[in-house]
Design a protein around this motif. Structure first.
Motif, PDB file in Angstrom:
ATOM      1  N   PHE A 162       0.932  -1.126   0.038  1.00 19.77           N
ATOM      2  CA  PHE A 162      -0.140  -0.045  -0.107  1.00 19.77           C
ATOM      3  C   PHE A 162       0.969   1.286  -0.141  1.00 19.77           C
ATOM      4  N   GLY A 163       0.106   2.317  -0.366  1.00 14.13           N
ATOM      5  CA  GLY A 163       0.890   3.645  -0.382  1.00 14.13           C
ATOM      6  C   GLY A 163       0.506   4.500   0.860  1.00 14.13           C
ATOM      7  N   ASP A 164      -0.516   4.057   1.624  1.00 16.13           N
ATOM      8  CA  ASP A 164      -1.050   4.882   2.602  1.00 16.13           C
ATOM      9  C   ASP A 164      -2.021   3.966   3.565  1.00 16.13           C
ATOM     10  N   VAL A 165      -2.530   4.396   4.730  1.00 14.91           N
ATOM     11  CA  VAL A 165      -3.509   3.846   5.583  1.00 14.91           C
ATOM     12  C   VAL A 165      -4.319   4.923   5.946  1.00 14.91           C
ATOM     13  N   GLU A 166      -5.899   4.416   5.772  1.00 15.02           N
ATOM     14  CA  GLU A 166      -6.946   5.627   5.905  1.00 15.02           C
ATOM     15  C   GLU A 166      -6.895   5.437   7.339  1.00 15.02           C
ATOM     16  N   LEU A 167      -7.187   6.937   7.848  1.00 21.26           N
ATOM     17  CA  LEU A 167      -7.310   7.448   9.408  1.00 21.26           C
ATOM     18  C   LEU A 167      -8.705   7.588   9.613  1.00 21.26           C
ATOM     19  N   VAL A 168      -9.401   7.314  10.803  1.00 15.81           N
ATOM     20  CA  VAL A 168     -10.445   7.709  11.313  1.00 15.81           C
ATOM     21  C   VAL A 168     -10.580   8.792  12.012  1.00 15.81           C
ATOM     22  N   GLY A 169     -11.060   9.836  11.444  1.00 15.13           N
ATOM     23  CA  GLY A 169     -11.304  11.212  12.249  1.00 15.13           C
ATOM     24  C   GLY A 169     -10.150  11.925  12.511  1.00 15.13           C
ATOM     25  N   PRO A 170     -10.135  13.269  13.069  1.00 17.67           N
ATOM     26  CA  PRO A 170      -8.970  14.216  13.032  1.00 17.67           C
ATOM     27  C   PRO A 170      -8.236  13.525  14.139  1.00 17.67           C
ATOM     28  N   GLY A 171      -8.718  13.110  15.253  1.00 15.27           N
ATOM     29  CA  GLY A 171      -8.182  12.692  16.306  1.00 15.27           C
ATOM     30  C   GLY A 171      -6.886  11.676  16.203  1.00 15.27           C
ATOM     31  N   GLU A 172      -7.187  10.628  15.417  1.00 15.82           N
ATOM     32  CA  GLU A 172      -6.007   9.744  15.068  1.00 15.82           C
ATOM     33  C   GLU A 172      -4.844  10.365  14.283  1.00 15.82           C
ATOM     34  N   ALA A 173      -5.373  11.285  13.173  1.00 16.54           N
ATOM     35  CA  ALA A 173      -4.204  11.782  12.371  1.00 16.54           C
ATOM     36  C   ALA A 173      -3.336  12.736  13.427  1.00 16.54           C
ATOM     37  N   THR A 174      -3.990  13.398  14.416  1.00 13.08           N
ATOM     38  CA  THR A 174      -3.483  14.383  15.283  1.00 13.08           C
ATOM     39  C   THR A 174      -2.477  13.505  16.268  1.00 13.08           C
ATOM     40  N   ARG A 175      -2.978  12.422  16.705  1.00 11.63           N
ATOM     41  CA  ARG A 175      -2.138  11.457  17.507  1.00 11.63           C
ATOM     42  C   ARG A 175      -0.886  11.005  16.866  1.00 11.63           C
ATOM     43  N   LEU A 176      -1.024  10.650  15.580  1.00 15.30           N
ATOM     44  CA  LEU A 176       0.031   9.964  15.256  1.00 15.30           C
ATOM     45  C   LEU A 176       0.954  11.090  14.653  1.00 15.30           C
ATOM     46  N   GLU A 177       0.376  12.100  14.342  1.00 10.66           N
ATOM     47  CA  GLU A 177       1.360  13.245  13.991  1.00 10.66           C
ATOM     48  C   GLU A 177       2.464  13.572  15.182  1.00 10.66           C
ATOM     49  N   ILE A 178       1.759  13.841  16.184  1.00  8.62           N
ATOM     50  CA  ILE A 178       2.452  13.832  17.608  1.00  8.62           C
ATOM     51  C   ILE A 178       3.558  13.051  17.590  1.00  8.62           C
ATOM     52  N   MET A 179       3.197  11.762  17.211  1.00 16.49           N
ATOM     53  CA  MET A 179       4.259  10.574  17.300  1.00 16.49           C
ATOM     54  C   MET A 179       5.271  10.770  16.157  1.00 16.49           C
ATOM     55  N   GLY A 180       5.396  11.696  15.400  1.00 15.98           N
ATOM     56  CA  GLY A 180       6.144  11.844  14.241  1.00 15.98           C
ATOM     57  C   GLY A 180       6.003  11.285  13.118  1.00 15.98           C
ATOM     58  N   LEU A 181       4.879  10.939  12.890  1.00 13.87           N
ATOM     59  CA  LEU A 181       4.459  10.020  11.776  1.00 13.87           C
ATOM     60  C   LEU A 181       3.931  10.980  10.514  1.00 13.87           C
ATOM     61  N   GLU A 182       4.106  10.488   9.174  1.00 14.54           N
ATOM     62  CA  GLU A 182       3.800  11.444   8.013  1.00 14.54           C
ATOM     63  C   GLU A 182       2.713  11.464   7.809  1.00 14.54           C
ATOM     64  N   ILE A 183       1.581  12.143   7.787  1.00 14.57           N
ATOM     65  CA  ILE A 183       0.274  12.511   7.489  1.00 14.57           C
ATOM     66  C   ILE A 183      -0.300  13.292   6.407  1.00 14.57           C
ATOM     67  N   ASP A 184      -1.002  12.674   5.330  1.00 13.72           N
ATOM     68  CA  ASP A 184      -1.642  13.726   4.377  1.00 13.72           C
ATOM     69  C   ASP A 184      -2.973  14.065   4.953  1.00 13.72           C
ATOM     70  N   ASP A 185      -3.184  15.281   5.156  1.00 11.10           N
ATOM     71  CA  ASP A 185      -4.528  15.754   5.599  1.00 11.10           C
ATOM     72  C   ASP A 185      -5.191  16.747   4.334  1.00 11.10           C
ATOM     73  N   ASN A 186      -4.608  16.622   3.154  1.00 11.13           N
ATOM     74  CA  ASN A 186      -5.491  17.246   2.187  1.00 11.13           C
ATOM     75  C   ASN A 186      -6.278  16.471   1.521  1.00 11.13           C
ATOM     76  N   GLN A 187      -6.591  15.365   1.780  1.00  9.20           N
ATOM     77  CA  GLN A 187      -7.614  14.390   0.902  1.00  9.20           C
ATOM     78  C   GLN A 187      -9.050  14.822   1.460  1.00  9.20           C
ATOM     79  N   ALA A 188      -9.890  14.933   0.527  1.00 12.30           N
ATOM     80  CA  ALA A 188     -11.405  15.023   0.792  1.00 12.30           C
ATOM     81  C   ALA A 188     -11.947  14.100   1.536  1.00 12.30           C
ATOM     82  N   ASP A 189     -11.504  12.790   1.359  1.00 18.09           N
ATOM     83  CA  ASP A 189     -12.046  11.430   1.893  1.00 18.09           C
ATOM     84  C   ASP A 189     -11.631  11.224   3.431  1.00 18.09           C
ATOM     85  N   GLY A 190     -10.699  12.136   3.910  1.00 23.36           N
ATOM     86  CA  GLY A 190     -10.165  11.777   5.186  1.00 23.36           C
ATOM     87  C   GLY A 190      -8.569  11.936   5.178  1.00 23.36           C
TER      88      GLY A 190
END
Ligand code: SF4
Ligand code: SF4
Length: 171
Positions: free
Chosen positions: A22-50
């Motif tokens: 895979f090229g990415d993993v779908e995240l659920v809601g903004p909470g997950e993305a924020t939590r992972l970003e704080i852990m230093g992981l790379e998040i794409d938050d420019n997608q309409a679908d999440g």
């Protein structure tokens, strides 16, 4: 206690985390993305679908998830076709381990060819790396064209094995 299939097989694989499947993993809601970003992981938050966790995942340590207890929902629920086949008894654990070893060998070969072609950006998913290396065609010397043909064939073998063994798409 009997080790789980994840302990036995996933810890020698990691292909659903390292950008091979895979090229990415779908995240659920903004909470997950924020939590992972704080852990230093790379998040794409420019997608309409999440939001998406980009692969190769920076949390992967060797072939193990370095944030296992905190991994996102999608990672918790995912099981590849091979694991499903072992669970159903269609494939033995030994055969599954062989399939994983074979897939890793094929992927190693693709990475060797990528390095020989000067494509060293291992921060990209495997498919993207191959597409980039294969796109630089134009008036390349004969030797380069030969290496690209080799890469194309090697990647095609990887895609077929991934579809058949890990994604269950046949072919
Ligand atoms: S691809 Fe399958 S066997 Fe490999 S780590 Fe992922 S779930 Fe486990
Ligand atoms: S968070 Fe863990 S399980 Fe999920 S993709 Fe990254 S390394 Fe794999």
């Amino acid at each position: 206690m009997k080790p789980s299939l994840t302990d036995t097989l996933c810890t020698r694989c990691g292909l659903c985390c390292d950008g091979s499947l895979f090229g990415d993993v779908e995240l659920v809601g903004p909470g997950e993305a924020t939590r992972l970003e704080i852990m230093g992981l790379e998040i794409d938050d420019n997608q309409a679908d999440g939001d998406l966790l980009l692969q190769p995942c920076a949390a992967l340590q060797g072939r193990r998830c370095g944030i296992y207890a905190h991994r996102p929902k999608c990672c918790r629920s995912f099981e590849c076709r091979l694991l499903e086949d072992v669970r159903s008894g269609a494939v033995s654990v030994v055969r599954a381990a062989d399939e994983i070893a074979e897939a890793l060998k094929r992927i190693r070969r693709v990475k060797e060819l990528l390095a020989r072609l000067g494509e060293r950006d291992d921060g990209l998913p495997l498919r993207e790396r191959c597409a980039e290396a294969l796109a630089r065609e134009a008036d390349a010397p004969h030797e380069m064209k030969r290496k690209r043909a080799e890469l194309k064939a090697a990647m095609s073998a990887v895609e077929t094995s991934i579809r058949k063994t890990f994604l269950g798409g046949g072919g």
